[in-house]
Write a protein that holds these residues in place. Structure first.
Motif, PDB file in Angstrom:
ATOM      1  N   PHE A 152       0.835  -1.203   0.000  1.00 48.87           N
ATOM      2  CA  PHE A 152       0.000   0.000   0.000  1.00 48.87           C
ATOM      3  C   PHE A 152       0.873   1.258   0.000  1.00 48.87           C
ATOM      4  N   ASP A 190       0.687   6.725  -3.038  1.00 51.72           N
ATOM      5  CA  ASP A 190       0.839   8.123  -3.469  1.00 51.72           C
ATOM      6  C   ASP A 190       0.926   8.266  -4.984  1.00 51.72           C
ATOM      7  N   PHE A 230      -2.462   7.792  -6.235  1.00 51.05           N
ATOM      8  CA  PHE A 230      -3.246   8.975  -5.879  1.00 51.05           C
ATOM      9  C   PHE A 230      -3.005  10.098  -6.889  1.00 51.05           C
ATOM     10  N   ARG A 231      -1.724  10.332  -7.217  1.00 50.18           N
ATOM     11  CA  ARG A 231      -1.404  11.405  -8.161  1.00 50.18           C
ATOM     12  C   ARG A 231      -1.992  11.114  -9.539  1.00 50.18           C
ATOM     13  N   PRO A 279      -8.805  16.004  -5.087  1.00 49.68           N
ATOM     14  CA  PRO A 279      -8.000  15.120  -4.237  1.00 49.68           C
ATOM     15  C   PRO A 279      -8.845  14.178  -3.384  1.00 49.68           C
ATOM     16  N   GLN A 280      -9.954  14.664  -2.885  1.00 51.98           N
ATOM     17  CA  GLN A 280     -10.807  13.828  -2.046  1.00 51.98           C
ATOM     18  C   GLN A 280     -11.307  12.604  -2.819  1.00 51.98           C
ATOM     19  N   GLU A 290      -8.431  10.178  -3.508  1.00 50.09           N
ATOM     20  CA  GLU A 290      -8.175   9.344  -2.323  1.00 50.09           C
ATOM     21  C   GLU A 290      -9.161   8.186  -2.266  1.00 50.09           C
ATOM     22  N   SER A 319      -8.423   4.218  -2.269  1.00 53.10           N
ATOM     23  CA  SER A 319      -8.965   3.378  -1.201  1.00 53.10           C
ATOM     24  C   SER A 319      -9.799   2.228  -1.771  1.00 53.10           C
ATOM     25  N   GLU A 351      -0.628  22.640 -11.580  1.00 55.80           N
ATOM     26  CA  GLU A 351       0.470  23.504 -11.188  1.00 55.80           C
ATOM     27  C   GLU A 351       1.631  22.654 -10.704  1.00 55.80           C
ATOM     28  N   ALA A 368       0.436  13.986  -1.973  1.00 55.61           N
ATOM     29  CA  ALA A 368       0.363  12.667  -1.383  1.00 55.61           C
ATOM     30  C   ALA A 368      -0.850  12.587  -0.486  1.00 55.61           C
ATOM     31  N   ILE A 369      -1.228  11.376  -0.175  1.00 57.72           N
ATOM     32  CA  ILE A 369      -2.311  11.180   0.782  1.00 57.72           C
ATOM     33  C   ILE A 369      -1.723  11.426   2.169  1.00 57.72           C
ATOM     34  N   PRO A 370      -2.365  12.269   2.982  1.00 60.25           N
ATOM     35  CA  PRO A 370      -1.827  12.499   4.326  1.00 60.25           C
ATOM     36  C   PRO A 370      -1.668  11.191   5.087  1.00 60.25           C
ATOM     37  N   ARG A 396      -4.560   9.768   6.952  1.00 63.53           N
ATOM     38  CA  ARG A 396      -5.615   9.258   6.077  1.00 63.53           C
ATOM     39  C   ARG A 396      -5.239   7.860   5.593  1.00 63.53           C
ATOM     40  N   LYS A 397      -3.934   7.674   5.315  1.00 64.96           N
ATOM     41  CA  LYS A 397      -3.482   6.353   4.848  1.00 64.96           C
ATOM     42  C   LYS A 397      -3.748   5.306   5.914  1.00 64.96           C
ATOM     43  N   GLU A 398      -3.418   5.671   7.155  1.00 62.52           N
ATOM     44  CA  GLU A 398      -3.620   4.724   8.249  1.00 62.52           C
ATOM     45  C   GLU A 398      -5.104   4.411   8.377  1.00 62.52           C
ATOM     46  N   MET A 441      -7.314   4.499   5.979  1.00 65.64           N
ATOM     47  CA  MET A 441      -7.677   3.635   4.851  1.00 65.64           C
ATOM     48  C   MET A 441      -7.291   2.189   5.142  1.00 65.64           C
ATOM     49  N   LEU A 442      -6.034   2.016   5.626  1.00 66.92           N
ATOM     50  CA  LEU A 442      -5.550   0.662   5.904  1.00 66.92           C
ATOM     51  C   LEU A 442      -6.403  -0.013   6.965  1.00 66.92           C
ATOM     52  N   TRP A 465     -12.763  14.395   6.246  1.00 62.11           N
ATOM     53  CA  TRP A 465     -12.682  14.533   4.794  1.00 62.11           C
ATOM     54  C   TRP A 465     -12.497  15.991   4.419  1.00 62.11           C
ATOM     55  N   ALA A 491      -9.028  16.870   5.010  1.00 62.73           N
ATOM     56  CA  ALA A 491      -8.153  16.266   4.004  1.00 62.73           C
ATOM     57  C   ALA A 491      -8.197  17.124   2.740  1.00 62.73           C
ATOM     58  N   PHE A 537      -5.195  19.624   0.928  1.00 60.60           N
ATOM     59  CA  PHE A 537      -4.779  19.567  -0.458  1.00 60.60           C
ATOM     60  C   PHE A 537      -4.957  20.881  -1.187  1.00 60.60           C
ATOM     61  N   VAL A 579       1.622  21.759  -5.173  1.00 58.93           N
ATOM     62  CA  VAL A 579       1.963  20.585  -5.961  1.00 58.93           C
ATOM     63  C   VAL A 579       3.398  20.816  -6.392  1.00 58.93           C
ATOM     64  N   VAL A 620       6.698  12.606   0.900  1.00 61.37           N
ATOM     65  CA  VAL A 620       6.925  11.203   1.225  1.00 61.37           C
ATOM     66  C   VAL A 620       8.348  10.878   0.799  1.00 61.37           C
TER      67      VAL A 620
END
Lengths: 184, 353
Positions: free
Chosen positions: A22, A27, A30-31, A40-41, A44, A48, A103, B54-56, B59-61, B63-64, B88, B91, B95, B100, B129
């Motif tokens: 994972f 990431d 995700f990108r 982004p939401q 994500e 997931s 950007e 990246a996913i914060p 948030r990753k934790e 998700m896992l 959410w 999150a 972003f 970026v 990351v």
């Protein structure tokens, strides 16, 4: 980290291996999802969803031939479904139709080597590439995917990938000022 | 034209690592006739492109946990997990503020350490990351440098400003963060490090795991922190003692032979028990008996504005409070409720008088 060593462990329900897997991909995926969705939401959620399905059907993971192609394609399909949900009346969305200016801020690790303006010019060129061209460039140059993988993921021919990479690099090269900043 | 596109196809294949031997020879011949193009190809080959975004980590934790157990995180997250929709929202907010950041690295020689730099400009955040899986959330006006060849060198980074670190565990390779005042050595942990150059102290706040803080002026004095503890080291005194050899020490500096070091518990909000040291992750601005001048520096970073004082007395006024999600104007209006001052915006600058 070698992904091929993680896969058999994930098939055997090894949660630690799944976590590593994972973190290795989340990431990047995700990108990629965010290039398509620009929210982004939602990107994500796509990531997931994809990992959720992989864990639910982990016993099938061993049969996957190319894990890169498998993951990115899953993200691509899920993201396109999100786009469709957003606008149900739109015809089937394809990668080519996506217009997503992004950007990019560029930072040089060595300011003597290449000027900030030059790096910014290069980043601008990358950001202003046509969407499909930019997506190909990022998959190959940033994520390190093979031409065949990028072609499979974006459902393009391998020749298209090659031609688009050539176009991208030609445009970038026009921004590189040799001799002025780079001492080769 | 035909020949031209052939060259670029070959160049693309070379840079993408798709070239076979025959093609390599063909391209070498073509490039031998065009040294400038050859140089550009080399530069592009050595450049790495990266888009950060990246996913914060929390948030990753989440998700896992959801994927593996469909339950809440086992580890203490930096923020309470009461309302999912609210998380959410945050999150998304992170972003929106996230730059970026992409980088193109050009390396010249293998011997030198090349540093990659990620910045969070004033008014923005940046999530980084690192190649080992360590994640860093950079607060506004902060900069993190790490060796481009991170995986093959020691896990060392340089921080200016504030960062929330979730360091990937690796007992064989300790992770060291260098700041102007202290070095922090960790094995795998979650903590907040605040080292803004224009602030009086450097603060290391430990959420979980263990860290070892070394103060530059006292290399043998290693401070071990326990979860829930923080250490503040005075920057100013360190600077004074460092420069004392060259310049005469001032009266105040002479009374201190070493930096002021304060170890204490993390500060928790009496109402919701939230750890104040990491509240910035939720876009909360917290100030505890801070002068308006100190507060202004925080506001400048968080909102990317410039604040100018025309009244020296108000600079020293002390404020305590917590605001979240307010605009600069709203924030200034709140401050006006407790202390008397006026402000106006002139040419994008906020004048306090």
């Amino acid at each position: 980290m070698d992904v091929s060593l993680l896969i058999p462990r994930i098939v055997n329900s090894d949660e630690q291996a799944f976590r590593q897997f994972f973190h290795l991909y989340s990431d990047r995926l995700f990108r990629f999802a965010n290039t398509i969705l620009q929210v982004p939401q939602e990107a994500e959620e796509v990531v997931s969803d994809v990992f959720f399905n992989i864990w639910q059907r982990r016993e099938n993971l061993g049969a996957v031939k190319n894990i890169n192609t498998y993951l990115y394609s899953a993200v691509r399909n899920t993201a396109l479904n999100y786009l469709k949900k957003r606008n149900p009346l739109a015809s089937a969305a394809t990668i080519e139709e996506i217009d997503t200016p992004q950007e990019l801020t560029v930072i040089s690790p060595d300011k003597q080597l290449i000027s900030k303006e030059n790096l910014e010019a290069i980043a601008r060129v990358i950001n202003n590439l046509p969407p499909a061209c930019r997506m190909i460039f990022k998959l190959v140059k940033e994520d390190g995917l093979k031409y065949q993988e990028a072609a499979d993921i974006l459902q393009l021919s391998i020749n298209t990938v090659n031609v688009q990479m050539g176009i991208a690099l030609k445009k970038i090269s026009q921004q590189i000022k040799i001799g002025q900043y780079i001492d080769l | 034209m035909e020949a031209n596109s052939r060259v670029w196809k070959l160049i693309a294949r070379k840079i993408s690592g798709e070239l076979d031997r025959m093609e390599t020879e063909e391209l070498d011949r073509l490039l031998a006739a065009d040294p400038e193009l050859a140089a550009k190809v080399l530069a592009m080959q050595q450049a790495t492109v990266s888009t950060s975004g990246a996913i914060p980590a929390d948030r990753k934790e989440q998700m896992l946990q959801h994927i593996l157990h469909q339950q809440q995180p086992a580890e203490i997250p930096p923020t309470p997990v009461r309302k999912l929709h609210q998380r959410w929202y945050w999150a998304a907010a992170i972003f929106l503020g996230l730059i970026v950041a992409g980088s193109l690295y050009f390396f010249q020689s293998q011997q030198r350490v090349n540093w990659s730099i990620v910045q969070a400009k004033p008014g923005t955040r940046s999530n980084v990351v690192l190649p080992d899986g360590t994640t860093v959330t950079l607060n506004a006006g902060s900069e993190l440098a790490y060796p481009t060849d991170f995986m093959n060198s020691n896990r060392q980074v340089k921080l200016t400003g504030e960062g929330y670190f979730q360091v990937a565990k690796n007992a064989d390779r300790p992770f060291i963060i260098h700041t102007a005042t202290v070095d922090v050595k960790v094995l795998g942990t979650v903590f907040n490090l605040r080292a803004y150059p224009n602030e009086s102290k450097t603060e290391t706040a430990l959420i979980s795991g263990a860290v070892e803080v070394t103060i530059h002026r006292q290399k043998d004095n290693k401070i071990l922190l326990k979860p829930g503890e923080k250490v503040e080291v005075d920057n100013q005194l360190t600077t004074v003692t460092t420069t004392r050899s060259g310049t005469p020490a001032t009266a105040t500096a002479a009374t201190h032979t070493k930096p002021d070091i304060r170890i204490g518990p993390l500060v928790k909000d009496p109402v919701d028990q939230q750890v104040q040291e990491t509240a910035w992750l939720e876009y909360k601005l917290i100030f505890r008996e801070e002068t308006f001048e100190q507060l202004a520096a925080q506001i400048e970073r968080a909102y990317n504005v410039k604040i100018i004082f025309q009244d020296d007395a108000i600079k020293m006024a002390s404020f305590s409070g917590k605001v979240k999600d307010e605009s600069v104007t709203e924030l200034l209006n709140i401050l006006q409720a407790t202390k008397h001052f006026n402000y106006k915006t002139v040419a994008g600058q906020i004048i306090i008088y």
